[in-house]
Design a protein around this motif. Structure first.
Motif, mmCIF file in Angstrom:
data_model
loop_
_atom_site.group_PDB
_atom_site.id
_atom_site.type_symbol
_atom_site.label_atom_id
_atom_site.label_comp_id
_atom_site.label_asym_id
_atom_site.label_seq_id
_atom_site.Cartn_x
_atom_site.Cartn_y
_atom_site.Cartn_z
ATOM 1 N N UNK A 84 7.286 -6.881 49.304
ATOM 2 C CA UNK A 84 6.662 -6.471 48.052
ATOM 3 C C UNK A 84 7.518 -5.401 47.392
ATOM 4 N N UNK A 85 7.826 -5.628 46.115
ATOM 5 C CA UNK A 85 8.522 -4.627 45.306
ATOM 6 C C UNK A 85 7.501 -4.064 44.332
ATOM 7 N N UNK A 86 7.375 -2.746 44.321
ATOM 8 C CA UNK A 86 6.503 -2.087 43.342
ATOM 9 C C UNK A 86 7.351 -1.099 42.573
ATOM 10 N N UNK A 87 7.413 -1.308 41.256
ATOM 11 C CA UNK A 87 8.200 -0.356 40.472
ATOM 12 C C UNK A 87 7.289 0.591 39.704
ATOM 13 N N UNK A 88 7.846 1.764 39.421
ATOM 14 C CA UNK A 88 7.098 2.756 38.658
ATOM 15 C C UNK A 88 6.140 3.585 39.500
ATOM 16 N N UNK A 89 6.392 3.649 40.794
ATOM 17 C CA UNK A 89 5.518 4.417 41.670
ATOM 18 C C UNK A 89 6.335 4.925 42.849
ATOM 19 N N UNK A 90 6.185 6.173 43.253
ATOM 20 C CA UNK A 90 5.257 7.184 42.741
ATOM 21 C C UNK A 90 5.849 7.931 41.545
ATOM 22 N N UNK A 91 4.951 8.459 40.729
ATOM 23 C CA UNK A 91 5.355 9.253 39.564
ATOM 24 C C UNK A 91 4.976 10.724 39.708
ATOM 25 N N UNK A 92 4.370 11.063 40.825
ATOM 26 C CA UNK A 92 4.024 12.469 41.077
ATOM 27 C C UNK A 92 4.022 12.688 42.584
ATOM 28 N N UNK A 93 4.084 13.954 42.975
ATOM 29 C CA UNK A 93 4.023 14.310 44.393
ATOM 30 C C UNK A 93 2.673 13.873 44.962
ATOM 31 N N UNK A 94 1.614 14.039 44.174
ATOM 32 C CA UNK A 94 0.278 13.641 44.629
ATOM 33 C C UNK A 94 0.215 12.131 44.866
ATOM 34 N N UNK A 95 0.812 11.348 43.958
ATOM 35 C CA UNK A 95 0.838 9.888 44.144
ATOM 36 C C UNK A 95 1.612 9.520 45.408
ATOM 37 N N UNK A 96 2.733 10.186 45.606
ATOM 38 C CA UNK A 96 3.572 9.930 46.780
ATOM 39 C C UNK A 96 2.788 10.216 48.063
ATOM 40 N N UNK A 98 -0.483 10.460 48.453
ATOM 41 C CA UNK A 98 -1.655 9.595 48.589
ATOM 42 C C UNK A 98 -1.248 8.233 49.144
ATOM 43 N N UNK A 99 -0.144 7.672 48.643
ATOM 44 C CA UNK A 99 0.306 6.378 49.156
ATOM 45 C C UNK A 99 0.772 6.527 50.603
ATOM 46 N N UNK A 100 1.482 7.598 50.897
ATOM 47 C CA UNK A 100 1.956 7.835 52.264
ATOM 48 C C UNK A 100 0.772 7.893 53.229
ATOM 49 N N UNK A 101 -0.275 8.612 52.849
ATOM 50 C CA UNK A 101 -1.473 8.710 53.695
ATOM 51 C C UNK A 101 -2.163 7.361 53.834
ATOM 52 N N UNK A 102 -2.243 6.618 52.732
ATOM 53 C CA UNK A 102 -2.884 5.300 52.761
ATOM 54 C C UNK A 102 -2.097 4.347 53.666
ATOM 55 N N UNK A 103 -0.770 4.392 53.586
ATOM 56 C CA UNK A 103 0.062 3.497 54.399
ATOM 57 C C UNK A 103 -0.034 3.828 55.886
ATOM 58 N N UNK A 104 -0.274 5.098 56.211
ATOM 59 C CA UNK A 104 -0.439 5.483 57.620
ATOM 60 C C UNK A 104 -1.650 4.793 58.233
ATOM 61 N N UNK A 105 -2.637 4.487 57.387
ATOM 62 C CA UNK A 105 -3.852 3.838 57.891
ATOM 63 C C UNK A 105 -3.764 2.306 57.817
ATOM 64 N N UNK A 106 -2.647 1.793 57.319
ATOM 65 C CA UNK A 106 -2.454 0.341 57.206
ATOM 66 C C UNK A 106 -1.502 -0.114 58.307
ATOM 67 N N UNK A 107 -1.957 -0.994 59.171
ATOM 68 C CA UNK A 107 -1.093 -1.467 60.255
ATOM 69 C C UNK A 107 -0.255 -2.667 59.832
ATOM 70 N N UNK A 108 -0.566 -3.235 58.652
ATOM 71 C CA UNK A 108 0.118 -4.457 58.236
ATOM 72 C C UNK A 108 1.117 -4.262 57.095
ATOM 73 N N UNK A 109 1.397 -2.992 56.716
ATOM 74 C CA UNK A 109 2.351 -2.707 55.637
ATOM 75 C C UNK A 109 3.273 -1.571 56.073
ATOM 76 N N UNK A 110 4.577 -1.769 55.850
ATOM 77 C CA UNK A 110 5.555 -0.736 56.189
ATOM 78 C C UNK A 110 6.412 -0.423 54.970
ATOM 79 N N UNK A 111 6.524 0.862 54.618
ATOM 80 C CA UNK A 111 7.400 1.271 53.523
ATOM 81 C C UNK A 111 8.830 1.306 54.064
ATOM 82 N N UNK A 112 9.651 0.373 53.591
ATOM 83 C CA UNK A 112 11.009 0.224 54.093
ATOM 84 C C UNK A 112 11.982 1.141 53.351
ATOM 85 N N UNK A 113 11.850 1.194 52.016
ATOM 86 C CA UNK A 113 12.791 1.998 51.240
ATOM 87 C C UNK A 113 12.221 2.333 49.864
ATOM 88 N N UNK A 114 12.739 3.432 49.322
ATOM 89 C CA UNK A 114 12.479 3.814 47.938
ATOM 90 C C UNK A 114 13.833 3.745 47.243
#
Length: 190
Positions: A84-96, A98-114
């Motif tokens: 999955x490619x998502x562009x335009x995110x994160x746009x703030x430290x809070x967004x970054x 929040x996504x980092x925390x959400x991904x920690x609770x997801x066992x089926x998604x891994x952030x590979x690169x920004x």
């Protein structure tokens, strides 16, 4: 496990076009979502949430965190593609964060690169004002969007450098050169 790539860059950096082309070139395994497109689709639906989103975007301001994160997670979960490619995110430290925390609770998604698509402010301004797609493409809104992008950028870069997942790409070349480099990099990571 789904592999997530975030693509960031200034307004007019070409990040959405780059991601669209890569997803089209590799349509069997790569899905692309633009945060802006996801939010614009909600606005176009005429829903209450869409009206709320428009009250922020029409001024060039950030949409509230909970709305953006829930929109992104819903998009990731709805695709059957492995990348999955998502562009335009994160746009703030809070967004970054929040996504980092959400991904920690997801066992089926891994952030590979920004992937950061770098362009100068003058190139970004020329591109945005030259395309003038909508009401938000004027000098005042561009200047606000640029400030919204640049203010948290150093902290976002440092966060992803510490995780060893930030990749910078020169966005002031031809689309073909940028897409080729980005696609080769993504394929090397999947």
């Amino acid at each position: 496990m789904k592999k997530l790539f975030l693509i960031i860059g200034a307004p007019g950096s070409g990040k959405t076009t780059d991601a669209e082309l890569i997803a089209k070139n590799c349509s069997d395994k790569i899905a692309h979502y633009s945060t802006g497109d996801l939010l614009r689709a909600e606005v176009a639906s005429g829903s209450e949430q869409g009206k709320l989103i428009e009250s922020f975007t029409s001024k060039g301001n950030l949409v509230p965190l909970d709305i953006v994160v829930s929109t992104i997670i819903a998009a990731i979960k709805s695709t059957t593609k492995e990348v999955i490619l998502i562009d335009g995110y994160p746009r703030s430290v809070e967004q970054m964060e929040a996504l980092d925390n959400e991904l920690k609770s997801q066992s089926d998604v891994s952030l590979v690169s920004v992937i950061e698509v770098n362009v100068s402010e003058s190139v970004a301004r020329d591109r945005v004002l030259g395309r003038a797609r909508g009401a938000d493409d004027n000098v005042e809104v561009f200047n606000n969007r640029m400030k919204v992008y640049t203010d948290p950028l150093k902290e976002i870069q440092e966060f992803y450098v510490q995780k060893n997942i930030l990749k910078k790409i020169n966005g002031e070349r031809s689309i073909q050169e940028i897409v080729s480099e980005m696609q080769t990099f993504i394929q090397s990571k999947i």
